[in-house]
Design an enzyme around this catalytic site. Structure first.
Site, PDB file in Angstrom:
ATOM      1  CB  CYS A   1      -0.978  -0.040   1.171  1.00  0.00           C
ATOM      2  SG  CYS A   1      -2.410   1.047   0.959  1.00  0.00           S
TER       3      CYS A   1
ATOM      4  CG  HIS B   1      -4.045  -3.779   3.020  1.00  0.00           C
ATOM      5  ND1 HIS B   1      -2.943  -3.356   3.707  1.00  0.00           N
ATOM      6  CD2 HIS B   1      -4.603  -2.660   2.475  1.00  0.00           C
ATOM      7  CE1 HIS B   1      -2.824  -2.040   3.599  1.00  0.00           C
ATOM      8  NE2 HIS B   1      -3.817  -1.594   2.861  1.00  0.00           N
TER       9      HIS B   1
END
Length: 531
Positions: free
Chosen positions: A326, A470
């Site tokens: 991320c 994720h």
């Protein structure tokens, strides 16, 4: 409702255990926390951002996670401000004064969310936030006694004996509560006790005499549960990792977010997981991970100021690998720009380890996805929570394929002659009337009928990986894929895969439920109508 004498007393885990205990008894159970302050977020089954803790509690209850279980999520950032997420969508940013001015809008959402869950459940297990006895916060309460009054819920007050001073904390909390709220407390729950609970008898009798409130249970300290914690306070209190095995170093960024990604590695045999606050902690690591961040540019600048750039160069020179997740992925590129001041604003040169660049846009992408490692690796389920639009700044090697047509998070291939700033801006600031999904598709131009889109990026030498996804380590086969890469070992066909981390969490929920069943006064549960 479980409230506590302060933060990190174990409310989150105890609520999960109660959800599992009551669900095993055939009750329809729903968790609820009206207001959660955490940078560990996840995506609800139907979409929308919510606290990871309530996703975990929903798992324990055996029900899908929904944003109504956590209607308000506060994601703190610099300058004493927080992003306010209301029912899964970003409402805006506010400091403490501005946040409480939002109460007329926030409280109706809390009330409707609770009422929705209560209509479909036999029991709603409610978690409070912090302490209910803060005199400066009582009149602005959105999470503790005001919710208890809304739900007409009896309260169990949790104290953490492992920290010390538990009896003074319980007594002090009761002293500070107004009489009406004090009467709502039906029992004390002493958590994280190591030893023989009978030794507490004199102190328990004294507390009951002073407060006229019973101690309804002493819950033992349960090591190695493997359940991710709600906030980074847990990283300060974490026990040192066992020495030996494959060393994985996660850089502890000032605004680290979603460090729940790495909980599966804490329980992985043969892996030593460390959170590196200083560059020296990278020594000996086979894999260095840059995690998610709530303020990517600020954390990128902090990395440089703290000497991590040189340490990463040394790590690479030793043959070490780097993974960015991320915000960490965005830092690995050539630049991160924030023209709209979504976070800190400005532009910062990246670490230059991947040929990508990122512009932070106003729209936050939150969704669950199915992905698979390229070229022929295992599939897994993950989720996205990010505002960055990342585009190729030169030839790229995609890391993953993600199911679906939307190309917003892909390493997009800008049209010939368009640089990364213009390409990313087309997504971050789409033309009037075009939403971000259409704008992203215009940049990435996925082929007609494509069932999978490209995501993430690998360096030309294959030693640096980056992705917005994720959940990379939740699935056993996907986790082994990354660890085999870190070890330099090719996957062995037919080798048994390590368990999915979900299976380990399921065992932890049952272990918690068993401990609570032994510790709690059954008559109390009956009196509360939840036995």
């Amino acid at each position: 409702m479980l409230q506590a004498t302060g933060s990190h007393a174990g409310k989150t885990v105890l609520v999960a255990g109660l959800c599992r205990l009551l669900a095993r008894r055939g009750l329809r159970v729903r968790p609820f926390k009206s207001q959660n302050m955490s940078l560990n977020a996840a995506v609800a089954v139907a979409g929308g951002e919510m606290g990871w803790a309530q996703v975990m509690q929903a798992e324990a209850a055996g029900v899908p996670a929904r944003v109504e279980m956590n209607p308000i999520l506060l994601k703190p950032r610099a300058e004493a401000r927080s992003q306010v997420v209301l029912l899964g969508q970003v409402l805006g940013e506010a400091d403490a004064v501005g946040y409480y001015r939002l109460t007329p809008r926030l409280w109706p959402a809390v009330r409707r969310s609770y009422e929705t869950l209560a209509r479909e459940a036999d029991v709603v297990v409610i978690e409070g936030a912090g302490s209910p006895a803060e005199p400066n916060l009582m009149r602005r309460d959105l999470a503790n006694m005001r919710v208890a009054r809304l739900a007409r819920a009896p309260v169990l007050l949790v104290g953490d004996i492992d920290r010390g001073g538990v009896f003074a904390s319980l007594l002090g909390t009761m002293t500070l509560l107004p009489p009406a709220d004090r009467r709502r407390v039906r029992g004390f729950l002493i958590n994280k006790f190591r030893g023989d609970a009978s030794l507490l008898a004199p102190a328990v009798r004294d507390l009951v005499r002073r407060t006229r409130v019973p101690v309804v249970g002493v819950v033992p300290f349960l090591p190695r549960l493997g359940l991710p914690e709600e906030d980074s306070v847990a990283l300060d209190a974490a026990a040192p990792a066992a020495r030996g095995g494959l060393r994985v170093a996660v850089v502890r960024l000032p605004h680290i977010a979603n460090f729940t990604d790495f909980a599966p590695l804490e329980a992985e045999p043969g892996v030593e997981l460390v959170y590196a606050e200083e560059p020296a902690a990278l020594a000996g690591a086979a894999l260095v991970v840059l995690p998610g961040s709530k303020d990517t540019i600020a954390d990128l600048r902090a990395l440089k100021a703290r000497g991590f750039v040189a340490a990463l160069a040394e790590h690479r020179a030793r043959g070490g690998l780097v993974l960015g997740v991320c915000g960490g992925y965005q830092m690995l590129g050539r630049a991160v720009a924030d023209p709209n001041r979504v976070e800190s604003g400005g532009e910062e040169a990246g670490l230059g380890l991947l040929p990508v660049a990122t512009t932070l846009g106003r729209e936050k992408i939150t969704r669950r996805v199915r992905a698979r490692w390229r070229p022929d690796g295992p599939g897994f389920e993950g989720y996205e929570i990010h505002v960055g639009v990342t585009v190729g700044d030169g030839p790229t090697r995609p890391l993953l394929d993600v199911e679906g047509h939307t190309a917003a998070a892909a390493v997009a291939r800008p049209p010939h002659g368009m640089d990364w700033r213009a390409a990313a801006a087309a997504v971050a600031r789409p033309p009037h009337g075009m939403d971000w999904r259409a704008a992203a598709a215009a940049v990435a131009r996925p082929p007609h009928g494509m069932d999978w889109r490209e995501e993430g990026c690998a360096s030309a030498d294959g030693r640096v990986w980056g992705t917005h996804l994720h959940g990379l380590f939740e699935s056993g086969p996907a986790r082994r894929h990354v660890l085999d890469w870190a070890r330099g070992a090719p996957a062995v066909a037919g080798a048994p895969a390590p368990p999915d981390h979900r299976a380990l969490r399921e065992a932890a929920y049952d272990r918690l439920a068993d401990a609570l069943a032994d510790a709690l006064d059954e008559q109390l549960l009956s009196d509360l109508g939840v036995s």
